[in-house]
Design an enzyme around this catalytic site. Structure first.
Site, mmCIF file in Angstrom:
data_model
loop_
_atom_site.group_PDB
_atom_site.id
_atom_site.type_symbol
_atom_site.label_atom_id
_atom_site.label_comp_id
_atom_site.label_asym_id
_atom_site.label_seq_id
_atom_site.Cartn_x
_atom_site.Cartn_y
_atom_site.Cartn_z
ATOM 1 N N GLY A 140 0.821 -1.206 0.000
ATOM 2 C CA GLY A 140 0.000 0.000 0.000
ATOM 3 C C GLY A 140 0.850 1.250 0.000
ATOM 4 N N GLY B 54 3.217 7.520 4.042
ATOM 5 C CA GLY B 54 4.312 6.654 3.626
ATOM 6 C C GLY B 54 3.821 5.367 3.012
ATOM 7 N N ASP C 199 -12.023 10.572 10.537
ATOM 8 C CA ASP C 199 -11.841 10.099 9.154
ATOM 9 C C ASP C 199 -12.485 8.736 8.973
ATOM 10 O OD1 ASP C 199 -11.045 10.364 6.541
ATOM 11 O OD2 ASP C 199 -9.012 9.631 6.865
ATOM 12 N N VAL D 296 3.355 1.146 2.892
ATOM 13 C CA VAL D 296 3.019 0.058 3.810
ATOM 14 C C VAL D 296 3.577 -1.243 3.252
ATOM 15 C CG1 VAL D 296 1.173 -1.130 5.043
ATOM 16 C CG2 VAL D 296 0.889 1.271 4.405
ATOM 17 N N LYS E 262 4.155 0.518 8.319
ATOM 18 C CA LYS E 262 4.027 1.774 7.566
ATOM 19 C C LYS E 262 5.234 2.656 7.874
ATOM 20 C CE LYS E 262 0.930 4.957 8.630
ATOM 21 N NZ LYS E 262 -0.349 5.711 8.688
#
Length: 844
Positions: free
Chosen positions: A507, A512, A627, A514, A528
């Site tokens: 990811g 950053g 979020d 992953v 991460k």
């Protein structure tokens, strides 16, 4: 309300003067306009292509490309149709295109990207794009860690304005790590407008990047309907409250373009400023039949980089009338910007277009543009026709351009200086290698492989193991309260991820990358790693600290568990339990995974609601997630839901209070009241969760720009369908036959309550949890169930209860069985779906 608040923006007056002076000069048209330097390049192609009266020349014969066969190659789409996006040039090492610039001026640079189907997976490309105009010794990073992934399968076009003097312009494409770069087409041409963000003699000229170009109140405008091939998009998806405005009736009148300038307003005297189609449509205030009891500002909200300054251009043209009757105000993030209109206004005549430019730098991830009636008028109306927003890329950013040798066809000319330089360079390299080998033999330690993007031991780390987390504070809490028992050494994480091998990359996000990893004890984890540029600027540090502070103090079955973190030298690394099934979004749409049953979906929603309820009421002091979205609800191997990503979280007492803060979150999930007031409450999480409930029911994203205007925003479309009584018509077809009518009715009513515009009308997460449990019970006790509806054991499998009645006290309880349980989850703090690949076997 009209007092000027812009003094909060600290910008040198000299720079501001130059910036706005030159930006306002954009309207002047060179009457004998011609493009002395214009380049349209069809990259990776052997043939020219004509698009919108532009001939894109094949780069294989143009001479613009500076690369050799080992650094780049051309690829073609499996679709053999002839158009601009069927070929691309890919680069395995840094390469560049070079264009000759004969005259001073501002140049438009457009880069085209489309990840078409080919022998190379273009969506996996990760690269930077650098620009080096010879007007100065400095270059600019136009695109950083860029990937051309696009769920709409349409081309991405990145547009820039660069002040360039005579000489050349070099555009470098620089792959990141072991990845590659690519481009489908390039445009470089002189703007027909005198557009200079700063004078050419400046050592550090500015570069502008177009972020938004919106046709307010009208349809999309395609490049073939714009004199300089710009694209203008509809404004509806950016409206904070669609009930506050309506589209004006499109006008067929001829515009009266004037070359006039007064008090910062500039007449749009030609269609290079904006096409007629922009000025002949507008958004206006509603007439009161929408249920609003008083005049309501129209607000558009745009997601931007919080650390960048932006130039904003707003376009006006009175197509409503009567002339000189309207007076209204322009605001940005609640701050008064300018009064527009009135009998003494120089642009009061009908069908006379004009625009106004201003600078915005607010430190928020959102820029809100609002218009509303002034107190000076009895006419409660206002209008806006168009809007453009450009991010300022400020220099100096890069040193002198890297040296490279162009493989340009032509006679071979051998220069003595080049030969001598090559010989000396070769001898120097041999000496360096010999010294390096001897040094390595003397001090050799365990084998160590360099990471592809960052040095494992950054030079600016100073070799210190000092932790920055003990120096600062986050959310008012001293960082020395961190659980230091969670610290994991950088060496162990290097080993766990095979030194951050790109093959284990699962990811990518704003904070950053992953990686999938395995710790020394055999535990699978998601790692991460913060980006170096984030760390150098401190941009990612608050999210890093917040995540640790929140997750080191809470533990719940339905919240992600933090395994550990690393803060050695310049590193910011977070470690989470690896989640077998990825995110909820992965299982709802745009995926080849088998669809979830209705029972599974209810269980997942209940699990997520339990986690959020614990955050709001069970965690010390209360925590607002900020979020909530389907990509931040992750599933373990048994489809148990866990809420993830606490980088934007805020803490504090939640009872009848709010937190004043810059707006952050994700489009499509943002609470309209939060956008308007910038006052965050737990009810903002409730609104976002209501959007998730609709995603679960309808299996479509919160925002889908490919759908008709009325259907783009899932929350608005779903509530309209609910109000008109045909919500069941947009339910995911794979579960329609599984849902009990009573369960469906209860679930949809819960979503509707969550999505109320007034936060006071929304339920608490405890109430939402109770309603979802009740919807699950109604489903379980239904007389007719589909055989395939049963799912694997899950977080809510113990909900098989007898018929129950609603007790208010239930909503305020915390399930003790959910607390202090080991949990696993992943991480992502941006709109990029970092966790869409957090499944075993899907690593790239």
């Amino acid at each position: 309300m009209e007092s000027l608040h812009n003094h909060k923006i600290h910008i040198p007056l000299f720079s501001l003067f130059f910036l706005l002076l030159h930006f306002s000069s954009l309207h002047f048209l060179s009457l004998a306009y011609a493009q002395p330097d214009k380049y349209f390049v069809n990259c990776g192609s052997k043939a020219d292509v004509n698009l919108n009266d532009r001939v894109f020349t094949a780069d294989s014969s143009s001479g613009f490309l500076c690369s050799d066969s080992e650094k780049s190659r051309a690829i073609e789409s499996t679709n053999q149709s002839r158009n601009l996006y069927q070929t691309a040039r890919i680069f395995y090492n840094q390469s560049h295109y070079e264009f000759t610039i004969a005259e001073n001026g501002t140049y438009i640079v457009r880069l085209h990207f489309l990840t078409f189907s080919s022998s190379v997976n273009l969506s996996s490309a990760l690269f930077d794009v650098l620009a080096f105009p010879t007007v100065s010794n400095f270059g600019f990073k136009l695109l950083n860690n860029f990937t051309a992934k696009n769920s709409s399968n349409s081309a991405l076009i990145e547009e820039f304005f660069l002040a360039i003097g005579p000489g050349s312009l070099k555009l470098y494409f620089t792959p990141k790590g072991s990845s590659f770069a690519f481009v489908n087409a390039i445009e470089v041409f002189r703007a027909p407008l005198k557009f200079s963000p700063q004078n050419y003699s400046s050592s550090f000229p500015l570069v502008l990047r177009t972020t938004y170009r919106v046709n307010v109140g009208g349809q999309n405008i395609t490049p073939d309907n714009d004199r300089i091939w710009r694209k203008w998009e509809q404004d509806d998806i950016y409206l904070s409250n669609s009930n506050s405005s309506e589209d004006s009736r499109p006008s067929s009148q001829t515009l009266i373009r004037q070359s006039v300038e007064s008090d910062g307003f500039v007449g749009a005297d030609n269609d290079f400023v904006a096409p007629d189609l922009v000025y002949l449509t507008a958004k206006v205030m509603t007439d009161g039949t929408n249920g609003l009891s008083k005049p309501f500002n129209i607000t558009w909200s745009f997601n931007v980089s919080a650390d960048a300054r932006h130039l904003v251009r707003v376009h006006f043209c009175d197509i409503i009338g009567p002339p000189g009757n309207l007076v209204f105000n322009l605001y940005s993030n609640g701050n008064f910007i300018k009064k527009v209109g009135g009998p003494d206004f120089d642009f009061s005549s009908l069908y006379s277009p004009f625009y106004y430019d201003f600078l915005r730098s607010n430190g928020s991830e959102f820029i809100n543009i609002s218009i509303g009636p002034s107190i000076d008028t009895t006419t409660n109306n206002s209008f806006l026709n168009g809007l453009e927003m450009l991010e300022i890329i400020e220099g100096p950013a890069l040193s002198n351009p890297p040296a490279s040798v162009c493989n340009v066809k032509g006679p071979n000319k051998i220069k003595v200086g080049l030969v001598v330089g090559s010989v000396i360079g070769g001898l120097s390299l041999i000496c360096i290698l010999i010294v390096g080998i001897l040094f390595g033999l003397k001090y050799r330690t365990a084998k160590r492989v360099e990471t592809s993007e960052w040095s494992p031991m950054p030079a600016f780390g100073g070799g210190s193991t000092h932790s920055r987390l003990t120096d600062g504070t986050i959310i008012g809490s001293p960082m020395n309260y961190l659980n230091l028992g969670l610290k994991i050494s950088f060496a162990e994480l290097q080993q766990a991820t095979n030194n951050f091998d790109t093959k284990l990359l699962i990811g990518e996000g704003g904070f950053g990358n992953v990686y999938r990893g395995t710790l020394l004890n055999g535990r699978n984890v998601a790692v991460k790693r913060g980006k170096r540029d984030e760390q150098g600027s401190g941009q990612g540090l608050p999210e890093f600290q917040t995540e640790i502070m929140v997750l080191s103090q809470i533990r719940h079955r339905h919240l992600v568990s933090l395994i550990g973190y690393c803060d050695e030298r310049s590193e910011m690394i977070l470690v989470y339990e690896f989640m077998e099934k990825g995110s909820l979004r992965d299982h709802l749409y745009n995926s080849n995974l088998p669809p979830l049953s209705w029972k599974q979906r209810l269980e997942i929603c209940i699990g997520a609601a339990r986690g959020l309820h614990y955050l709001h009421r069970g965690a010390a002091g209360g925590i607002i997630h900020r979020d909530v979205k389907s990509t931040n609800i992750l599933l373990d191997e048994n489809h148990v839901a866990k809420v993830a990503d606490f980088g934007l979280s805020r803490s504090g007492p939640l009872d009848e209070t709010h937190v004043s803060t810059n707006v952050k979150g994700t489009f499509g999930y943002l609470d309209p009241e939060y956008i308007m007031s910038q006052q965050l409450t737990e009810k903002s999480d409730v609104y976002a969760f209501g959007v998730v409930l609709l995603e679960v029911l309808c299996a479509r994203p919160a925002i889908d720009t490919m759908l008709p205007r009325d259907e783009m925003n899932l929350a608005e479309w779903g509530m309209l369908c609910k109000k008109k009584g045909f919500l069941e018509q947009i339910v995911d077809s794979s579960i329609k036959n599984q849902i009990d009518p009573s369960s469906f009715r209860n679930f949809s009513e819960t979503a509707e309550k969550c999505l109320q515009e007034d936060a006071n009308d929304r339920p608490t997460m405890g109430d939402v949890l109770w309603d979802l449990e009740y919807a699950f019970q109604l489903q379980q006790t239904a007389k007719h169930r589909e055989p395939h509806e049963d799912s694997t054991a899950n977080a809510s499998s113990a909900f098989v209860l007898p018929n129950v009645q609603r007790f208010p006290s239930v909503s305020s309880t915390i399930n003790i069985d959910d607390l202090a349980l080991p949990g696993g989850d992943e991480l992502d703090t941006t709109e990029v779906e970092v966790f869409s690949l957090l499944r075993v076997g899907d690593a790239r």
